[in-house]
Structure formats: C-alpha cells, structure tokens
Scaffold this active site. Structure first.
Site, short mmCIF file in Angstrom:
data_model
loop_
_atom_site.label_atom_id
_atom_site.label_comp_id
_atom_site.label_asym_id
_atom_site.label_seq_id
_atom_site.Cartn_x
_atom_site.Cartn_y
_atom_site.Cartn_z
N ASP A 51 0.84 -1.20 0.00
CA ASP A 51 0.00 0.00 0.00
C ASP A 51 0.88 1.25 0.00
O ASP A 51 0.38 2.38 -0.05
CB ASP A 51 -1.01 0.00 1.16
CG ASP A 51 -0.35 -0.11 2.52
OD1 ASP A 51 0.89 -0.20 2.59
OD2 ASP A 51 -1.09 -0.11 3.53
N LYS A 120 -1.37 -9.40 2.76
CA LYS A 120 -0.63 -8.97 3.96
C LYS A 120 -1.53 -8.06 4.79
O LYS A 120 -2.27 -7.24 4.24
CB LYS A 120 0.66 -8.23 3.57
CG LYS A 120 1.41 -7.66 4.79
CD LYS A 120 2.85 -7.32 4.48
CE LYS A 120 3.07 -5.96 3.85
NZ LYS A 120 2.62 -4.81 4.68
N GLU A 189 8.99 -4.30 10.61
CA GLU A 189 9.41 -3.00 10.08
C GLU A 189 9.95 -2.11 11.19
O GLU A 189 9.29 -1.90 12.22
CB GLU A 189 8.22 -2.32 9.37
CG GLU A 189 8.59 -0.95 8.79
CD GLU A 189 7.61 -0.42 7.74
OE1 GLU A 189 6.69 -1.16 7.33
OE2 GLU A 189 7.80 0.74 7.33
O1 KIV Z 1 3.60 -1.12 1.64
C1 KIV Z 1 4.79 -1.47 1.70
O2 KIV Z 1 5.62 -1.16 0.84
C2 KIV Z 1 5.20 -2.28 2.85
C3 KIV Z 1 6.65 -2.60 3.00
C4 KIV Z 1 7.41 -1.41 3.40
C5 KIV Z 1 6.88 -3.74 3.90
O3 KIV Z 1 4.38 -2.65 3.64
#
Ligand code: KIV
Length: 271
Positions: A51, A120, A189
């Site tokens: 996202d 995710k 993260e």
């Molecule tokens: O949205 C994204 O790019 C992420 C990564 C930084 C893990 O969640």
C-alpha cells in the site's frame, strides 16, 4: 544448495524451505506491469504490491487513502507480468480492521480479481478474528508488525518501534501468535536488530525485515527507494543501488533539447 534457484515457481512451501535451509528471502515492492516483469526476470522471490503505492505511485503523504479497488488494479498489473515470483498484496486501510466479515470479503476480492497468491495485514492479536477467517478460506496471510504505517496517526512519527520493553514484549507475543494461528511469514518493520533476531529465532515462519537489521530471514525494500527514484526519502536502513531520479531527469532534458533544436527526429528516425 539454493532452494530459490531450483524451483519453477515460488510458493509458501518454498518460502518456508528457504528459512529451514538458511537461505535469505528477497522481497521488493511492485505496483505495475513493466517493473514487475523486470523484478520477476531478475529472480526476486516475492513481489509485494504494497500500500506504499499510495505514497510512491499516487503521491499521498500516508498509506491511508489508497482504496481496495486501486490495490486490485495494481495487483492485476503485477500478476500479468510474473512467471515465477510469489505475489503478496497489502490489504488497504479500512478493508479489514474491526470487521471480520468485511476482511474476508476484501481478501476474497483481492484473490479472485487479481490472481495474486497471498495478502498482507498489519497488526497482531487485535485483528485475530479477521486473520483467522481469511486463513480459514485458504488464503495465505503475511503478517506485519513493528512500524505499521496504517497506524501512523496513533504512533505520531515514523521512528523506530518497540525500543521499550513493554512494546517489545507485545511484539514478540504477537509474532508467536501469528506463527501459531497459521500466517506463512511476517514482515518486521523498523525495530531494533536485537529484537528482530529474538523474534526470528522464536518462531517457525520466516521473518522479512525492513529497517530491522541483518538477522531476519529475508529483506524487503520499496523498489522506488532502492532505485533512487524517490529522492528525498533517506532513512538509515535504505541502501540505494541507483540514482534513477537524476538519470531519468538527464535523459528527459536531453530529449527536450533534441526536440527544441530540431535534432530529433532525424530522417533515419522517420518514415
Ligand atoms: O507497503 C509497503 O511497501 C510495505 C513494505 C514497506 C513492507 O508494507
């Protein structure tokens, strides 16, 4: 022996086998067909349709505004490009929090309409019901703990999370919980390297770190950051492999100069 080199397609089983064999997992973000084709050909294990498209592609300040329809559009473009890579799609803000029926519906839409392989979700025990319902539908779930950008207004800043014992303990408990209920991997993260090590050694599923040090089972970066297309974002954890912003700018300036001076196109470039 490299698990990654031997398989025709990356699956959740291959990703787990990489942890078992001590082979690091590589993940990068992808939002469009052309870039996904390059990542797939280069041999990346996982493309995350993150996202972060909200920031990188749409220019929003946070990840909150991107919609489920927009995420599906990006995911469809990525899936059309790949032959071998495993594709994971972020559930956007508002598509799963606090409502497990909505969560299941959103996850099913992503899988059905994009052809991606997994989703995710940001959070731990507080989204238990949503994760469990999605898992029970046979959809692989990647967890995400630590700095979870969808909660930026709760955190207030993008600084390192879980430096204090209380938050570190909660993160470790959440990681064990996500492992135990059946997530297939976990993004960590912006947390201390020492905590990421403990978490990675305490759970069976692979951890994939961003700003979480070298002890996670894999690494992820935003592709536009790695390529130097996003110029102003310079966190300590980011290694830039190119300065594409400047290179593209020089190319575009040359094109402008050539058109203005009538040196493009030549007769050879005409019909
Ligand atoms: O949205 C994204 O790019 C992420 C990564 C930084 C893990 O969640």
């Amino acid at each position: 022996m490299s698990v990654h080199k031997e398989v025709k397609r990356i699956t959740t089983h291959v990703i787990q086998a990489m942890k078992t064999n001590g082979e690091k997992i590589t993940m990068l973000t992808g939002y469009d067909f052309s870039m996904a084709k390059i990542l797939d050909e280069a041999g990346i294990d996982i493309i995350l349709v993150g996202d972060s498209a909200s920031n990188v592609m749409a220019g929003h300040e946070t990840t909150l505004p991107i919609t489920l329809d927009q995420m599906i559009y990006h995911a469809q473009s990525v899936v059309r490009a790949i032959k071998r890579t495993f594709v994971v799609v972020d559930m956007p803000f508002g598509s799963y929090q606090g409502n497990s029926t909505l969560a299941l519906k959103s996850a099913i839409r992503i899988m059905k309409e994009s052809g991606a392989h997994a989703i995710k979700m940001e959070g731990g025990s507080e989204i238990e019901e949503s994760i469990k319902r999605i898992l029970s539908a046979g959809i692989p779930v990647m967890g995400h703990l630590g700095l979870t950008p969808q909660s930026i207004y709760k955190f207030g800043t993008y600084t390192v999370r879980a430096k204090e014992e209380l938050e570190a303990n909660k993160l470790l408990e959440d990681a064990k919980f996500l492992d135990q209920i059946g997530c297939f991997s976990l993004v960590l993260e912006k947390i201390p390297s020492s905590l990421a090590k403990v978490v990675s050694e305490s759970i069976e599923i692979p951890t994939i770190g961003i700003g979480a040090g070298p002890h996670t089972d894999g690494q992820v970066l935003v592709t536009h950051d790695l390529l130097g297309i996003t110029k102003d974002f310079q966190p300590r954890f980011l290694r830039r492999y190119m300065n594409l912003f400047d290179d593209i700018k020089v190319a575009v300036e040359s094109y402008i100069g050539d058109v203005k001076s009538n040196s493009f196109p030549t007769d050879k470039e005409s019909y």
